[in-house]
Scaffold this motif. Sequence first.
Motif, mmCIF file in Angstrom:
data_model
loop_
_atom_site.group_PDB
_atom_site.id
_atom_site.type_symbol
_atom_site.label_atom_id
_atom_site.label_comp_id
_atom_site.label_asym_id
_atom_site.label_seq_id
_atom_site.Cartn_x
_atom_site.Cartn_y
_atom_site.Cartn_z
ATOM 1 N N SER A 142 -9.452 17.470 -2.292
ATOM 2 C CA SER A 142 -8.008 17.270 -2.273
ATOM 3 C C SER A 142 -7.622 16.192 -3.274
ATOM 4 O O SER A 142 -8.364 15.223 -3.486
ATOM 5 N N ASN A 143 -6.469 16.355 -3.920
ATOM 6 C CA ASN A 143 -6.017 15.338 -4.871
ATOM 7 C C ASN A 143 -5.125 14.284 -4.215
ATOM 8 O O ASN A 143 -4.479 13.491 -4.896
ATOM 9 N N VAL A 144 -5.092 14.288 -2.879
ATOM 10 C CA VAL A 144 -4.309 13.289 -2.149
ATOM 11 C C VAL A 144 -4.980 11.920 -2.279
ATOM 12 O O VAL A 144 -6.173 11.777 -2.000
ATOM 13 N N ASN A 145 -4.212 10.935 -2.711
ATOM 14 C CA ASN A 145 -4.684 9.552 -2.782
ATOM 15 C C ASN A 145 -4.327 8.877 -1.463
ATOM 16 O O ASN A 145 -3.173 8.504 -1.236
ATOM 17 N N ALA A 146 -5.324 8.735 -0.585
ATOM 18 C CA ALA A 146 -5.063 8.250 0.767
ATOM 19 C C ALA A 146 -4.443 6.859 0.772
ATOM 20 O O ALA A 146 -3.492 6.601 1.527
ATOM 21 N N MET A 147 -4.948 5.952 -0.067
ATOM 22 C CA MET A 147 -4.417 4.595 -0.093
ATOM 23 C C MET A 147 -2.961 4.576 -0.557
ATOM 24 O O MET A 147 -2.130 3.832 -0.025
ATOM 25 N N ARG A 148 -2.658 5.411 -1.549
ATOM 26 C CA ARG A 148 -1.276 5.484 -2.043
ATOM 27 C C ARG A 148 -0.346 6.025 -0.966
ATOM 28 O O ARG A 148 0.779 5.529 -0.799
ATOM 29 N N GLU A 149 -0.810 7.032 -0.231
ATOM 30 C CA GLU A 149 0.018 7.623 0.818
ATOM 31 C C GLU A 149 0.263 6.616 1.951
ATOM 32 O O GLU A 149 1.370 6.543 2.492
ATOM 33 N N ILE A 150 -0.766 5.846 2.304
ATOM 34 C CA ILE A 150 -0.607 4.840 3.364
ATOM 35 C C ILE A 150 0.401 3.776 2.929
ATOM 36 O O ILE A 150 1.254 3.343 3.707
#
Length: 244
Positions: free
Chosen positions: A201-209
Motif C-alpha cells: 500500500s502507498n499509504v504513509n501511516a505516520m502522515r495519516e496519523i
Amino acid sequence: MQSGLYVSLSSQMALEKRLTTIADNMANVNTTGFRATEVKFDEMVAATRNKLNTKVAFVSQGNDYLNQGNGELQHTGNMLDFAVKGDAWFALDTPAGQVLTRDGRFTIKDTGELVSIRGYPVLDAGGAPIQLNTTGGEPAVGTDGIIYQGGRQIGSLGLFEADISKGYLRYENSGIMTTDQPRAVVDRFNVGVEQGYLENSNVNAMREITQLIEVNRAFESVSSLMRDSEDSFKEAVQTLGGSR
C-alpha cells in the motif's frame, strides 16, 4: 453573524469527509496494491454579501482522488506474485465488469486459468482471460509481461491505463472501476512487470496519523467557534428583545 455559523458548518462537513478518507486509508495500510484516497477542497464564494458588505466564502465538501504514488515493492519469491512498475494496472474480469488493480497476487485454477486472489480471471492486453498450461510448470514472466512456459510464449499479462481524474469507484479494496475506458499500455519503456514481487500500500501511516490529529483539532476549534457564535447571537437577541 448567521453567515459565520454557515461557514463553520461547511468547514465541519469538509473535515468530516477528510476524517472518513483518513480512516479508510489507515484501514488499508497493509492492503496489497492499495492507493490512498486524498481529498481536494475548493473555496466557494456566496453570490450575496453579508450585512458588512463583505464576501462570504465557504469550503466545498471536497472531491476524492487517488494518490498516484507507487507503493514499496516487497520481494516474495512466489512465481505467481506480480508487481506493476510505473503508472499502469492489471485488469480483472469481475461480475461488475472490468476492474483495474495493483494487487498482483495470482493463482492458477485446475482449468489453467490465471485468476486473482478472489478468483477473478486476469486479462491479457486484448481483454481476454489468460489461460496457462496446467502441466507446463511454473510460468516465467518478463518485464514486458510476456508469459513463458517450458521456454514457449503462451500469453502476456495485460497492463492498462485510464484517466482516473474523470471518475472512479472502489471495488474490493485495491480494485477500481473507472469512468474512462481503460486502454492497454503499448510501447511504454517506463511501464513493466516484476515477477516474484508485490506492491505494498502507498499509504504513509505516520502522515495519516498526523493529519488525523490535525483534523480532530480543527474540528474541535470550529465547534468552539460555533458555540461562541451561538452564545453571542443569543445575547444579542435578549438585549434587542428587552429581556435585559
